[in-house]
Design an enzyme around this catalytic site. Structure first.
Site, PDB file in Angstrom:
ATOM      1  N   PHE C 120       0.634  -1.511   0.221  1.00 57.58           N
ATOM      2  CA  PHE C 120      -0.181   0.187   0.008  1.00 57.58           C
ATOM      3  C   PHE C 120       0.911   1.558   0.478  1.00 57.58           C
ATOM      4  CE2 PHE C 120      -4.420   1.635   1.146  1.00 57.58           C
ATOM      5  CZ  PHE C 120      -4.860   0.651   0.923  1.00 57.58           C
ATOM      6  N   GLN C 246      -7.252  14.484   4.822  1.00 58.68           N
ATOM      7  CA  GLN C 246      -7.396  13.514   3.356  1.00 58.68           C
ATOM      8  C   GLN C 246      -8.030  13.671   2.235  1.00 58.68           C
ATOM      9  OE1 GLN C 246      -6.580   9.180   3.806  1.00 58.68           O
ATOM     10  NE2 GLN C 246      -4.079  10.258   3.711  1.00 58.68           N
ATOM     11  N   HIS C 248      -8.282  11.396  -1.120  1.00 57.01           N
ATOM     12  CA  HIS C 248      -8.209   9.950  -1.121  1.00 57.01           C
ATOM     13  C   HIS C 248      -7.815  10.424  -2.917  1.00 57.01           C
ATOM     14  CE1 HIS C 248      -8.029   6.194  -2.635  1.00 57.01           C
ATOM     15  NE2 HIS C 248      -8.111   5.824  -1.333  1.00 57.01           N
ATOM     16  N   LEU C 262     -15.386   5.478  -3.203  1.00 53.77           N
ATOM     17  CA  LEU C 262     -14.082   5.540  -2.910  1.00 53.77           C
ATOM     18  C   LEU C 262     -13.843   4.556  -4.570  1.00 53.77           C
ATOM     19  CD1 LEU C 262     -11.229   6.162  -1.466  1.00 53.77           C
ATOM     20  CD2 LEU C 262     -11.900   4.436  -0.678  1.00 53.77           C
ATOM     21  N   GLU C 265      -7.386   2.203  -3.078  1.00 54.00           N
ATOM     22  CA  GLU C 265      -5.911   1.788  -3.716  1.00 54.00           C
ATOM     23  C   GLU C 265      -5.122   0.394  -3.935  1.00 54.00           C
ATOM     24  OE1 GLU C 265      -3.840   4.863  -0.402  1.00 54.00           O
ATOM     25  OE2 GLU C 265      -1.865   3.798  -1.075  1.00 54.00           O
ATOM     26  N   ARG C 321      -0.540   9.794  -0.399  1.00 54.99           N
ATOM     27  CA  ARG C 321      -2.283   9.971  -0.790  1.00 54.99           C
ATOM     28  C   ARG C 321      -1.941  11.244  -1.298  1.00 54.99           C
ATOM     29  NH1 ARG C 321      -6.109   6.498   2.618  1.00 54.99           N
ATOM     30  NH2 ARG C 321      -6.117   4.443   1.414  1.00 54.99           N
ATOM     31  N   HIS C 387     -11.957  12.692   2.032  1.00 48.68           N
ATOM     32  CA  HIS C 387     -11.473  10.886   2.337  1.00 48.68           C
ATOM     33  C   HIS C 387     -11.370  10.586   4.497  1.00 48.68           C
ATOM     34  CE1 HIS C 387     -12.037   7.078   2.095  1.00 48.68           C
ATOM     35  NE2 HIS C 387     -10.364   6.447   2.519  1.00 48.68           N
ATOM     36  N   ARG C 423      -2.427  10.471   6.985  1.00 49.21           N
ATOM     37  CA  ARG C 423      -2.192   9.028   6.975  1.00 49.21           C
ATOM     38  C   ARG C 423      -2.425   8.357   5.992  1.00 49.21           C
ATOM     39  NH1 ARG C 423      -6.450   5.392   6.018  1.00 49.21           N
ATOM     40  NH2 ARG C 423      -7.989   5.835   5.421  1.00 49.21           N
TER      41      ARG C 423
HETATM   42  C1  LIG Z   1     -15.010   4.505   1.277  1.00 49.11           C
HETATM   43  C2  LIG Z   1     -13.428   4.149   2.167  1.00 49.11           C
HETATM   44  C3  LIG Z   1     -12.314   3.307   2.586  1.00 49.11           C
HETATM   45  C4  LIG Z   1     -11.290   3.184   3.052  1.00 49.11           C
HETATM   46  N1  LIG Z   1     -10.253   2.300   3.353  1.00 49.11           N
HETATM   47  C5  LIG Z   1      -9.573   2.156   4.304  1.00 49.11           C
HETATM   48  C6  LIG Z   1      -9.035   0.875   4.277  1.00 49.11           C
HETATM   49  O1  LIG Z   1      -8.731   0.472   3.407  1.00 49.11           O
HETATM   50  N2  LIG Z   1      -7.653   1.232   4.790  1.00 49.11           N
HETATM   51  C7  LIG Z   1      -7.992   1.953   6.396  1.00 49.11           C
HETATM   52  O2  LIG Z   1      -7.286   1.690   7.081  1.00 49.11           O
HETATM   53  N3  LIG Z   1      -9.301   2.674   6.321  1.00 49.11           N
HETATM   54  C8  LIG Z   1      -9.661   3.072   5.278  1.00 49.11           C
HETATM   55  N4  LIG Z   1     -10.661   3.820   5.536  1.00 49.11           N
HETATM   56  C9  LIG Z   1     -11.307   4.827   6.644  1.00 49.11           C
HETATM   57  C10 LIG Z   1     -11.465   4.367   7.511  1.00 49.11           C
HETATM   58  O3  LIG Z   1     -12.986   3.112   7.546  1.00 49.11           O
HETATM   59  C11 LIG Z   1     -12.468   5.074   9.000  1.00 49.11           C
HETATM   60  O4  LIG Z   1     -11.132   6.186   9.006  1.00 49.11           O
HETATM   61  C12 LIG Z   1     -12.525   4.126  10.153  1.00 49.11           C
HETATM   62  O5  LIG Z   1     -13.300   2.839   9.754  1.00 49.11           O
HETATM   63  C13 LIG Z   1     -13.279   4.544  11.091  1.00 49.11           C
HETATM   64  O6  LIG Z   1     -13.520   4.021  11.923  1.00 49.11           O
HETATM   65  P1  LIG Z   1     -14.641   4.824  13.239  1.00 49.11           P
HETATM   66  O7  LIG Z   1     -14.235   3.496  13.987  1.00 49.11           O
HETATM   67  O8  LIG Z   1     -13.389   6.228  14.305  1.00 49.11           O
HETATM   68  O9  LIG Z   1     -15.831   5.416  13.047  1.00 49.11           O
HETATM   69  P2  LIG Z   1     -17.231   4.819  12.056  1.00 49.11           P
HETATM   70  O10 LIG Z   1     -17.039   4.038  11.601  1.00 49.11           O
HETATM   71  O11 LIG Z   1     -16.842   6.366  10.848  1.00 49.11           O
HETATM   72  O12 LIG Z   1     -18.163   4.866  12.791  1.00 49.11           O
HETATM   73  C14 LIG Z   1     -18.743   5.953  13.351  1.00 49.11           C
HETATM   74  C15 LIG Z   1     -19.849   5.420  14.508  1.00 49.11           C
HETATM   75  O13 LIG Z   1     -20.344   6.788  15.010  1.00 49.11           O
HETATM   76  C16 LIG Z   1     -21.131   6.517  15.084  1.00 49.11           C
HETATM   77  N5  LIG Z   1     -21.909   8.247  15.113  1.00 49.11           N
HETATM   78  C17 LIG Z   1     -21.437   9.008  14.820  1.00 49.11           C
HETATM   79  N6  LIG Z   1     -22.280  10.701  15.372  1.00 49.11           N
HETATM   80  C18 LIG Z   1     -22.710   9.857  16.397  1.00 49.11           C
HETATM   81  C19 LIG Z   1     -24.204  10.712  17.009  1.00 49.11           C
HETATM   82  N7  LIG Z   1     -24.268  12.183  17.251  1.00 49.11           N
HETATM   83  N8  LIG Z   1     -24.385   9.372  18.087  1.00 49.11           N
HETATM   84  C20 LIG Z   1     -24.248   8.431  18.203  1.00 49.11           C
HETATM   85  N9  LIG Z   1     -23.729   7.723  17.147  1.00 49.11           N
HETATM   86  C21 LIG Z   1     -22.758   8.780  16.247  1.00 49.11           C
HETATM   87  C22 LIG Z   1     -22.012   6.137  13.777  1.00 49.11           C
HETATM   88  O14 LIG Z   1     -23.507   6.165  13.503  1.00 49.11           O
HETATM   89  C23 LIG Z   1     -20.983   5.286  14.181  1.00 49.11           C
HETATM   90  O15 LIG Z   1     -21.203   3.951  14.609  1.00 49.11           O
HETATM   91  C24 LIG Z   1     -11.735   3.896   4.714  1.00 49.11           C
HETATM   92  C25 LIG Z   1     -12.809   4.669   4.734  1.00 49.11           C
HETATM   93  C26 LIG Z   1     -13.163   5.059   3.463  1.00 49.11           C
HETATM   94  C27 LIG Z   1     -14.488   6.085   3.679  1.00 49.11           C
END
Ligand SMILES: Cc1cc2nc3c(=O)[nH]c(=O)nc-3n(C[C@H](O)[C@H](O)[C@H](O)COP(=O)(O)OP(=O)(O)OC[C@H]3O[C@@H](n4cnc5c(N)ncnc54)[C@H](O)[C@@H]3O)c2cc1C
Ligand code: SF4
Ligand code: SF4
Ligand code: FES
Ligand code: FES
Lengths: 252, 268, 626
Positions: C120, C246, C248, C262, C265, C321, C387, C423
């Protein structure tokens, strides 16, 4: 390139409801979820609909489009005729909440009832060794995005509310198969449990779950039928049953 | 009111909102299966025109011919363990063996899908409400009995061997000399070959050769077999129909030749 | 009507990777935990992650170890990362991945039966544990199933599966409550019914993910509205380095309805190349000096790298990125982009069709179904999309405790510091696991030492009034159109390339929208009403946008996810500065704070000449903090 399309959207809640006609603009390349959002932003600010990823990855936007359970974000407007009215309703197997949103808690309840993965007791993190060919079958099932379209279309519960208590539905019977195929899972009773507690016998392999699965998982052919065969091994095959008794006695 | 009309569900009065021709598929299935059943029943009771002695052709409906009423040349080495009649009714040799192919197809996972949908409307098509109030599926007898499919599968293999044998012995001329062939031989070869494909693509076969294993990596040969059978298995539906059609045609062919309606062209 | 009340030891807001990992940790330590999320359980943003999770297990190349991973992370972040977070992350991520395997995850395998790892951008060795291109789904499903396992255990012990850990899905938190300066709980409403809920708990873990929806073109879903960032600000916590976003490099650009979605990558990791409309493989022109010795400057070497990584430099398509996104942006601006404003990304000439379908199944599916493009035969059209936010809640690295608010913790995308100014792909999923667990542990420690503070009636009243307010207004502003206006402002003025004057304009415009948003009115009832839901999200996005614009205005250099047209190039002085946002009830204030210096043992992991590119001579001479 924008054109007007005719949409019939079910609106209502648990007390009452019906199909409402709307005319809305659609641009080239748009999916049904896009036009629903346009209706929401311009004509019906309080139209309830679930969605998240808009890319067929999260399984939130499940609904029935022209009577077929589908993901609204993966259904192209262009796949319907120019003059065709697109009818959009909530999932019809689950209790209605409002408009296109249903109460899918049935599925989460079933998920909690499937006995969890049981790794070998002495397995330390990092020590697991599994061959790719051994994990591939279960990996197919783990593609599931839990859109619950299969659960919605399965006639066992769609057409028979009373079966909900004794039938886990294709998604979760598939989960049982996934664990039974898992190279390191230690639980020996999954086949019996699938049949006796989770209603594998209700499935009459009519394959509607496979037809609607947006991940194109061969639920019936690769999970349910093999599971039925495994159940037959332990429950309905006297020869194998005898064989297993003898082998046990001899301590093999 | 139950099913999609249950009080908790969205209030929609239509049984389905599908706009495509969802009824076409079950209708066709019904039509074809029903015609086959009618024809097969008629033929099973007909008790004649199932054997063409000079071309060594036997109808797959009547093979193996195990009744004392069988023409000796149609039997397997004269083995006829069944009497020609029971309770004073003439027993057609077809009826003695019918249960095996019939049972095999009745319990076949594909045919189950086909007749549950088109005969029993359970469901008629996906997303189309079924007419039944109650549904227990294959949880209790008689449908629980579908689980004996594997025994019919084993029997099916025996039948395939016999029908293959039938096809082979048709490569003889009137005098019984080998190395000859008629159109009838071709018909029998085709039907027995398709039967093999049908059996080998069977879900039970897939399970038996390797599907029941937890660790493919420890059984490389069975894994290989499983992979091959899995490929065939995706075509099981097609093999089911083609083999059915081929067997029916083989029977028709033998019947027509035996009754003298058609002649059996000799290739060499 | 009586208010629905719940009491827990730990409240986890967010059911993405970080939230679930925190919840598992807290429950395994014996505490009662509530998990709250805005969508259904299992739909959080994390499911969309595709490429993989970075962890230096060394399964594919055994030269890999935590030190290499640490170096890559710091380089990727242009040394603005909090060194301690990057260190913990690099050291602990292998354990976190293996742990998932013990919980039932099925990663793709190497020939020896170990977890397979892929290349990656920015990672020196193949490092990303993956499952096809649906790694996030595997991660979230595994933890979901782990939670079920814990619930079944509780069920066997107490007769109630939900007695120790319960998921409150489709519930939005609108306020984090404090009494006497300490956390006392949170307040929110059920999206389904609109009815309000009070949670009382001594510890709250925020794991609410990102802020992408503040922008017009984004890979994020509707959930990415920066709720946690705003909730933390309002609760008195700080945000750090919010200027770093970031973009993407590869989002879909056509058709318009999928713009921003998306393109993983991994497409480049598996050999995809970027070309402009002249057919030129343009990335060779954009290798920055600091990376010259790590990236191939000719096609032959770049192509050889896929076969032999030890003797060749990697292709420039795999640059971090920010570099690739800027390069695409420049190509398009120079008129060498497609008619839809993108460039071409092609794997069809690299790999046979079956291999593409096997390694990139969901990409194939996505393009085939949404754009009518068969990526095994034709190139994809791609362009930058918003992203990920590097900035976030300022936390103590070891405990994930939010600085300044006892009882508040933050982990995952909502927390800041770990990734510096940019990142690396794959570092987020492992970040979620490492710091999700640490936040859980931090909360457990805190709860052991502190008792719950009851929520006062005044606090409840204030929170309830805020929820009711938009229903009581007549004929006010429409939240959908205000949201669109905000996205227009951020897209045009706070986007990939920024300038001081535009940022000032943005700050003024955001303030104006914020004023109007106080007057948002909602039509319809409380029951599952998206217009009503957006009214709250909007408020959060405005705070986030303000913080981003102000921090961006303050930082007079270009670094990672922050590019200033008027201050091109990195400035080593600015590397010593973090921007801290705080909220005074009226507006966001941004101040500079100096970055903690790296201790000697980490400092010594780098070649001094490399550090000279990033640090001032005095810093280099000092050689670390001790
Ligand atoms: C398309 C895409 C592809 C990606 N690919 C990669 C990858 O290959 N490798 C990598 O390392 N990272 C990748 N990322 C980044 C990574 O997925 C995210 O940064 C990561 O999943 C964020 O996880 P999190 O647990 O912080 O929050 P999230 O998974 O975003 O979860 C947020 C949670 O908070 C809850 N929430 C938010 N606001 C409230 C509120 N006010 N009240 C109650 N609940 C709330 C939501 O309902 C959700 O359950 C990618 C991101 C995207 C969008
Ligand atoms: S195949 Fe079985 S599980 Fe699937 S829809 Fe049909 S009856 Fe339900
Ligand atoms: S198996 Fe397929 S249809 Fe069923 S929930 Fe999973 S993805 Fe949806
Ligand atoms: S919105 Fe995620 S699957 Fe449709
Ligand atoms: S013959 Fe059809 S499944 Fe066995």
């Amino acid at each position: 390139m924008a054109r007007s399309i005719k949409l019939r959207i079910w609106r209502g809640d648990s007390t009452d409801g019906g199909l409402k006609d709307v005319v809305v603009e659609a641009n080239e390349g748009e999916v049904v979820l896009d036009v629903i959002h346009r209706v929401q932003a311009t004509q019906m600010g309080d139209l309830a609909v679930r969605w998240n990823c808009k890319a067929g990855k999260c399984g939130s936007c499940s609904m029935e489009i022209n009577g077929k359970p589908r993901l609204a974000c993966m259904t192209q407007v262009a796949s319907f005729g120019e003059e065709e009215t697109i009818t959009v309703t909530p999932l019809r197997a689950f209790p209605i909440i409002k408009d296109l949103v249903t109460d899918v808690s049935f599925n989460y309840k079933k998920a909690m009832e499937i006995p969890a993965y049981e790794p070998p007791a002495e397995l330390a993190p990092g020590e697991a060794r599994m061959e790719q060919i051994d994990v591939e079958r279960s990996q197919e099932f783990r593609k599931c995005i839990e859109c619950f379209l299969c659960q919605d279309v399965c006639h066992v519960v769609r057409d028979h509310e009373e079966n909900k208590k004794s039938f886990a539905g294709p998604r979760f019977l598939m989960r049982m198969a996934e664990l039974d195929f898992h190279p390191l899972d230690q639980r020996k009773t999954r086949k019996q449990e699938a049949q006796e507690q989770h209603g594998l016998g209700f499935c009459n392999i009519t394959k509607c779950c496979t037809e609607v699965c947006p991940e194109h998982i061969k639920i019936t052919d690769n999970a349910l039928i093999p599971m039925k065969e495994r159940v037959a091994d332990v429950k309905y095959d006297p020869v194998r049953w005898l064989g297993s008794k003898i082998r046990k006695r001899e301590g093999l | 009111m139950s099913g999609v009309f249950s009080p908790t569900r969205a209030k929609i009065k239509e049984r389905t909102l599908r706009t495509d021709k969802w009824w076409l598929q079950p209708l066709l299935t019904f039509g074809v299966l029903f015609s086959f059943v009618i024809y097969a029943t008629f033929r099973a009771f007909e008790n004649k025109n199932y054997f063409v002695e000079e071309s060594h052709l036997i109808s797959p409906f009547y093979s193996p011919c195990l009744s004392e009423s069988c023409e000796p040349a149609a039997t397997i080495g004269g083995w006829t363990p069944f009497s020609a009649e029971i309770f004073n009714f003439a027993l057609s040799p077809a009826l003695i063996i019918l249960i095996f192919p019939l049972g095999f197809r009745m319990t076949c996972y594909y045919y189950r899908k086909a007749y549950y949908r088109s005969f029993w409307f359970s469901p008629p098509a996906c997303g189309v409400a079924e007419p039944h109030e109650k549904y227990t599926g294959e949880t209790r007898l008689p449908l629980l009995g579908q689980n004996i499919h594997r025994y019919f599968f084993y029997a099916g293999l025996v039948f395939n061997v016999i029908l293959t044998y039938d096809a082979i012995i048709s490569f003889r001329n009137k005098e019984g000399e080998w190395g000859h062939m008629t159109l009838g031989s071709l018909v029998l070869v085709l039907s027995s070959a398709l039967l093999w494909f049908y059996s080998l693509s069977c879900h039970t076969c897939r399970h038996t050769v390797g599907g029941r294993l937890k660790h493919f990596s420890k059984h490389p040969v069975r894994y290989k077999l499983w992979t091959t059978v899995s490929v065939l298995n995706t075509k099981h539906q097609q093999f089911a129909w083609f083999s059915l059609a081929a067997v029916a045609f083989a029977d028709i062919y033998v019947r027509q030749v035996a009754s003298g309606a058609w002649s059996n062209p000799i290739f060499f | 009507m009586t208010l629905e009340r719940h009491k827990y030891d730990v409240l986890v807001i967010g059911a993405g990777g970080a939230g679930l990992r925190a919840a598992v940790e807290a429950r395994e330590s014996g505490l009662r935990v509530a998990i709250i999320c805005k969508s259904l359980f299992g739909k959080a943003h994390t499911v969309m992650a595709e490429g993989g999770a970075a962890a230096s297990m060394g399964n594919v190349n055994d030269n890999d170890n935590w030190m290499v991973h640490f170096r890559d992370t710091m380089r990727g972040g242009k040394f603005l990362n909090h060194f301690r977070m990057a260190e913990l992350h690099a050291k602990e991520s292998p354990d976190r991945i293996w742990e998932l395997e013990v919980w039932g995850a099925l990663f793709d395998r190497t020939k020896e039966g170990k977890i397979s790892q892929r290349n990656f951008g920015g990672h020196e060795y193949p490092r990303l544990a993956h499952v096809g291109d649906r790694t996030g789904l595997e991660l979230i499903r595994t933890m979901q199933q782990k939670i079920v396992q814990l619930q079944q255990k509780d069920g066997r012990e107490t007769g109630d599966m939900e007695s120790g850990i319960k998921v409150f899905a489709e519930l939005t938190i609108t306020d984090i409550l404090k009494e006497n300066g300490k956390i006392s709980g949170a307040y929110g409403y059920w999206r389904e019914s609109g009815e309000e809920v009070l949670f009382e708990a001594p510890a709250v873990v925020i794991a609410t993910g990102g802020v992408g929806k503040t922008f017009k073109i984004t890979s994020n879903s509707w959930e990415g509205t920066g709720d946690g960032h705003a909730l933390a600000l309002k609760a008195g916590a700080n945000l750090v380095d919010m200027e770093f976003l970031q973009f993407h490099p590869t989002g879909m650009v056509w058709p318009p309805s999928v713009r921003g979605i998306l393109v993983t990558e991994s497409v480049r990791g598996e050999g995809g190349v970027l070309t402009n409309t002249n057919g030129e493989r343009f990335m060779f022109k954009y290798i920055p000096d600091v990376f010259k010795d790590k990236y191939a400057d000719n096609e032959a070497e770049a192509d050889r790298w896929y076969e032999d990584q030890d003797n060749n430099r990697r292709p420039p398509e795999l640059l971090p990125r920010d570099e690739v996104a800027r390069a695409i942006n420049s190509e398009v601006k120079a008129g060498r982009g497609t008619e839809h404003g993108g460039v071409f990304l092609d794997v069809s000439k690299r790999l046979p069709a079956e291999v593409i379908k096997k390694r990139l199944p969901s990409m194939w599916h996505q393009f085939y179904e949404l754009a009518g493009v068969d990526i095994t035969k034709e190139p994809m059209e791609v362009g930058p999309t918003c992203h990920y936010v590097m900035g976030g809640v300022e936390v103590e690295p070891d405990t994930a405790a939010a600085v300044g608010v006892p009882g508040l913790f933050a982990a995952g995308e909502v927390a800041g510091g770990m990734h510096g100014s940019n990142r690396l792909g794959g570092n987020s999923l492992s970040d979620l696991l490492v710091f999700g667990r640490r936040a859980g542990m931090g909360a457990v420690e805190y709860v052991k030492k502190n008792t719950a503070t009851p929520v006062s009636d005044a606090a409840i009243k204030a929170a309830a009034e805020k929820i009711q307010a938009p229903f009581d207004r007549q004929g006010g502003e429409n939240s959908y159109s205000l949201h669109a206006e905000l996205q227009e402002v951020t897209h045009n003025l706070v986007g990939i390339i920024r300038t001081g004057s535009e940022l000032k304009e943005a700050i003024a415009k955001i303030a104006e929208i914020r004023k109007r948003s106080a007057n948002v009115a909602v039509a319809g009832g409380r029951k599952f009403n998206p217009g009503f839901h957006l009214a709250f999200d909007l408020d959060n996005m405005l705070l986030v946008a303000e913080s981003t614009a102000k921090s961006a205005d303050a930082r007079e250099e270009s670094r990672g996810g922050h590019t200033r047209d008027d201050f091109p190039g990195m400035n080593n002085k600015w590397r010593q500065v973090n921007h801290i946002s705080s909220f005074d009830g009226e507006k966001v204030n941004v101040r500079a704070q100096s970055l903690p210096p790296m201790p000697k043992e980490l400092f010594d992991l780098f070649d001094v000449h490399e550090l000279e590119k990033y640090m001032t001579p005095e810093e280099v001479a000092k050689g670390g903090s001790n």
